[in-house]
Design a protein around this motif. Structure first.
Motif, PDB file in Angstrom:
ATOM      1  N   ARG A 123       0.844  -1.195   0.000  1.00 44.98           N
ATOM      2  CA  ARG A 123       0.000   0.000   0.000  1.00 44.98           C
ATOM      3  C   ARG A 123       0.877   1.242   0.000  1.00 44.98           C
ATOM      4  O   ARG A 123       1.805   1.361   0.783  1.00 44.98           O
ATOM      5  N   ARG A 124       0.570   2.164  -0.883  1.00 46.89           N
ATOM      6  CA  ARG A 124       1.320   3.410  -0.911  1.00 46.89           C
ATOM      7  C   ARG A 124       0.849   4.335   0.200  1.00 46.89           C
ATOM      8  O   ARG A 124      -0.291   4.264   0.657  1.00 46.89           O
ATOM      9  N   GLU A 172      -2.732   6.264   0.707  1.00 43.49           N
ATOM     10  CA  GLU A 172      -3.806   5.531   0.043  1.00 43.49           C
ATOM     11  C   GLU A 172      -4.506   4.730   1.131  1.00 43.49           C
ATOM     12  O   GLU A 172      -3.857   3.998   1.878  1.00 43.49           O
ATOM     13  N   PRO A 208      -7.168   2.127   1.589  1.00 44.30           N
ATOM     14  CA  PRO A 208      -8.156   1.093   1.246  1.00 44.30           C
ATOM     15  C   PRO A 208      -8.848   0.591   2.514  1.00 44.30           C
ATOM     16  O   PRO A 208      -8.252   0.542   3.593  1.00 44.30           O
ATOM     17  N   LYS A 253     -10.027   3.713   7.743  1.00 43.32           N
ATOM     18  CA  LYS A 253      -9.261   4.727   7.011  1.00 43.32           C
ATOM     19  C   LYS A 253      -8.542   5.675   7.970  1.00 43.32           C
ATOM     20  O   LYS A 253      -7.397   6.075   7.717  1.00 43.32           O
ATOM     21  N   ASP A 296       0.113   6.390   8.785  1.00 42.59           N
ATOM     22  CA  ASP A 296       0.977   6.995   7.767  1.00 42.59           C
ATOM     23  C   ASP A 296       1.626   8.276   8.289  1.00 42.59           C
ATOM     24  O   ASP A 296       2.811   8.540   8.037  1.00 42.59           O
ATOM     25  N   GLU A 306      -7.560  14.174   3.060  1.00 43.38           N
ATOM     26  CA  GLU A 306      -8.026  12.827   3.410  1.00 43.38           C
ATOM     27  C   GLU A 306      -8.644  12.823   4.811  1.00 43.38           C
ATOM     28  O   GLU A 306      -9.658  12.167   5.057  1.00 43.38           O
ATOM     29  N   ARG A 355       7.653   2.797  -7.890  1.00 42.14           N
ATOM     30  CA  ARG A 355       6.920   3.470  -8.958  1.00 42.14           C
ATOM     31  C   ARG A 355       7.482   3.082 -10.322  1.00 42.14           C
ATOM     32  O   ARG A 355       6.734   2.914 -11.291  1.00 42.14           O
ATOM     33  N   ASP A 408       4.477   9.209 -13.166  1.00 44.75           N
ATOM     34  CA  ASP A 408       3.781   9.662 -11.972  1.00 44.75           C
ATOM     35  C   ASP A 408       4.259  11.076 -11.621  1.00 44.75           C
ATOM     36  O   ASP A 408       5.451  11.354 -11.577  1.00 44.75           O
TER      37      ASP A 408
END
Length: 715
Positions: free
Chosen positions: A7-8, A11, A13, A96, A103, A123, A231, A239
């Motif tokens: 997972r970046r 982000e 999910p 989330k 993060d 976010e 990437r 990107d």
């Protein structure tokens, strides 16, 4: 585009609960999630690199939500099926929020979080708005408006909704975040213009994100490097973030090289490349979640390889190993547990998810992502190749300034400064092609060659490793030869203070031998080939491997064959085909044997080499056995080429010897049927030559049954 291996950052999910889920287990899961988020202490939030105020508010809201959910769980009437939708939305929002806070607190990604503070704030606004909406749509019986609800739950629900909506409207970066981010952009703009930044400005930025040591800087740079390579591996070279990632990495590299005089890394004094190969082994600041303190790193090492397990699996005896290691163990015919010695009742390998989770937390605490076991090393090499051009003017300017500073220290620095500079050059040139080009352009190669004579073994070790990295670049090879470094590298193979330095020096010769011009110059050095032969005979696995591939390159020159034979290459290679050639429980011995056969095949292309091989009938017999035993098609091809060369240059004497070996013909016919086109061609020629020899020497009826069978078959 293939999916990313992890997972970046930023982000988020989330897994939506099943529509048919019962309210009770959903409420229990929500309680655990809310407790997890609310468990982030205010002091932890204050240590975040950005969004400290917003994160503290989010944690307080999670605490209010936890109190509300506990009140709901303690009520006499549990939520009904009509509450599943609202509770599910709340579950997704909390997932989330937990990921987002993790993060923000992630070790090694502090500068990246600072520069993406606006995105993180956006976010957070969405997540907090989702929490407020989910609480608002809960049925009256749950949210406190129903007759059976307590006054406490009613008040808590209203507080959660009110505070979440207010925090969602106001969530944003702190004023200090904006000033620090503008400072970074100012430094990057200076890099793009070729201007050396003010050291104090850079220090203020590092202080804001809590990077106050060389090791912290190294961990941050390692995280960004992993982001860039991922990437590139997944096709994200277009990107928009790539230019920013490269610029930030250049900023950290410059700070690490210029601003810190002391390397607080245990591997530095020993010349180890532990940080550059796996990122920081130093005590970087851990994130909110790291490996449990009671787990030692030794417990996470595979008992077979003694390396950190990246795909731990458990066998029938309950012992845990790295998947690749235990599979090789079982493939080699060992059906016992390596640790206990018990017989394995089953070859089933069960993933040890607990151990894998601890390893992942350990690596993430050092800023290193855990690669999936299926991640291909060839993909990684391809990603490295894509770094041959800078991603943005800032990245190019920052690395050029750092390289110029390093060369100045290499040439005019004190012994301690030179020691640090050689280590930095080694680290900087490890995985980025553009970094290598900058060091070569700045003139690092002659000074690294000069430091090969250093009395400090760690300086010598880093200088050789740096030259190895630079020799992978065409300009680096050219600079090394023009500086008169061939003889110094040959000397380092035999006289360097450390085994690793001797092994790396041999690898430098391999890269140089890729050019026919350099190959001839190396082979003319009297000690070059004898030195490599001694390393192939007496070295450890890696030293032998590097010596073999270097000799293979040098044998492009016909004149080198005679020197290799005179140096005893055939005897050294024959020893690698013996039963004791391996270094342990893995397939290293087989690997060296394949390389030895390939090298013998190249030697036998010339008559002198073929005669040296044929002089030992034992070796010829072992080669025939190897042809039948070899597992890979390439190994069989090398062996078939070797035997064909022996037959070509050895004449009837060799053909007679081969014809008497009963296992040869079945192996040759199998190659003709199933081998590579080249192997089949060589095998067909050899079969026909052996038949021709026996047809000429004796009547078919008198031919030995074990050699020719009842009749001759032309192929």
């Amino acid at each position: 585009m293939p999916p990313p291996s992890r997972r970046r950052m930023l982000e988020l999910p989330a897994v939506c609960p099943c529509e048919a889920i019962a309210p009770a287990p959903l409420l229990a899961s929500l309680l655990a999630l809310a407790a997890d988020v609310a468990g982030l202490r205010p002091a932890d939030a204050a240590a975040l690199p950005a969004l400290r105020g917003a994160a503290r508010k989010a944690v307080r809201i999670a605490g209010l939500l936890l109190a509300f959910l506990e009140a709901v769980a303690a009520s006499a009437e549990l939520p009904g099926d009509d509450a599943v939708l609202g509770l599910s939305e709340l579950h997704v929002a909390l997932q989330k929020l937990r990921l987002l806070l993790a993060d923000l607190a992630r070790g090694g990604a502090r500068l990246w979080v600072l520069m993406n503070a606006e995105l993180a704030a956006a976010e957070l606004r969405v997540v907090l708005g989702s929490v407020a909406t989910a609480v608002d749509v809960l049925p009256a019986s749950v949210a406190g408006a129903g007759a059976g609800a307590s006054a406490e739950s009613r008040e808590l629900a209203a507080m959660v909704s009110r505070h979440a909506w207010r925090a969602a409207a106001r969530a944003g970066p702190d004023p200090e975040d904006g000033r620090a981010a503008r400072g970074v952009r100012s430094v990057l703009a200076g890099f793009a213009a070729g201007v050396t930044p003010d050291a104090e400005d850079a220090r203020l930025v590092l202080a804001r994100v809590g990077v106050d040591a060389w090791s912290d800087c190294a961990v941050e740079a390692a995280f960004l490097e992993a982001e860039m390579l991922e990437r590139l591996e997944t096709g994200g070279e277009d990107d928009n973030d790539l230019v920013l990632v490269a610029g930030l990495m250049a900023f950290l590299v410059y700070c690490r090289v210029v601003l810190f005089d002391r390397i607080d890394d245990s591997g530095f004094s020993s010349g180890s490349s532990s940080i550059s190969s796996k990122a920081a082994a130093s005590a970087a600041r851990p994130p909110a979640r790291c490996a449990p303190a009671w787990v030692s790193q030794e417990a996470l090492q595979c008992p077979i390889t003694l390396e950190l397990m990246t795909d731990p699996v458990t066998v029938a005896t309950g012992q845990t190993y790295d998947r690749s290691s235990i599979k090789k163990w079982i493939k080699n015919g060992c059906r016992t547990c390596p640790v206990t010695g018990e017989r394995l009742r089953s070859a089933e390998l069960v993933p040890n998810l607990a151990a894998r989770g601890i390893v992942e937390q350990l690596l993430l605490s050092r800023g290193v992502p855990l690669r999936e076991p299926s991640a291909s090393s060839s993909k990684h090499r391809c990603a490295v190749d894509k770094t041959d051009a800078p991603f943005g003017a800032a990245a190019a300017g920052g690395v050029r300034l750092a390289a110029a500073f390093l060369v100045a220290r290499l040439s005019r620095g004190t012994p301690e400064q030179q020691k640090k500079a050689t280590y930095e050059a080694r680290k900087l040139s490890k995985r980025n092609v553009f970094h290598r080009a900058c060091l070569v352009e700045a003139g690092a190669v002659p000074w690294l060659l000069h430091l090969l004579s250093s009395a400090d073994a760690s300086v010598q070790d880093s200088a050789v490793a740096g030259l190895l990295n630079l020799s992978k670049h065409p300009a680096g090879r050219r600079a090394l030869v023009e500086a008169g470094g061939l003889g110094l590298i040959v000397d380092a193979v035999s006289v360097a203070a450390r085994v690793e330095a001797r092994q790396n020096a041999a690898a430098v010769l391999f890269y140089l031998s890729s050019s026919p011009e350099y190959c001839e110059e190396i082979s003319r050095i009297p000690e070059a080939i004898p030195t490599l032969v001694r390393l192939a005979r007496d070295g450890a696995y890696r030293g032998r491997k590097n010596a073999l591939v270097s000799l293979y390159g040098l044998l492009q020159c016909p004149d080198a064959h005679g020197r290799a034979v005179s140096a005893g290459a055939v005897a050294a290679l024959a020893a690698l085909l013996g039963p004791a050639a391996g270094d342990g429980a893995d397939d290293r011995g087989d690997d060296l044997a394949v390389d030895a056969v390939a090298l013998l095949a190249r030697l036998a292309e010339q008559p002198a080499g073929a005669r040296a091989v044929v002089a030992s009938s034992e070796l010829v017999t072992r080669l025939v056995d190897f042809l039948g035993e070899a597992a890979s098609r390439s190994a069989k091809e090398h062996c078939a080429s070797l035997l064909a060369s022996l037959g070509l240059h050895g004449g009837d004497k060799v053909l007679a010897l081969l014809g008497k070996l009963p296992s040869l013909m079945p192996a040759l016919y199998a190659l003709i049927a199933d081998g590579t086109p080249l192997a089949g061609k060589k095998a067909r020629w050899l079969v026909n030559e052996i038949h021709r020899h026996y047809e000429q020497r004796q009547p078919p009826a008198a031919a030995p049954e074990h050699a020719m069978g009842d009749r001759v078959i032309r192929v």
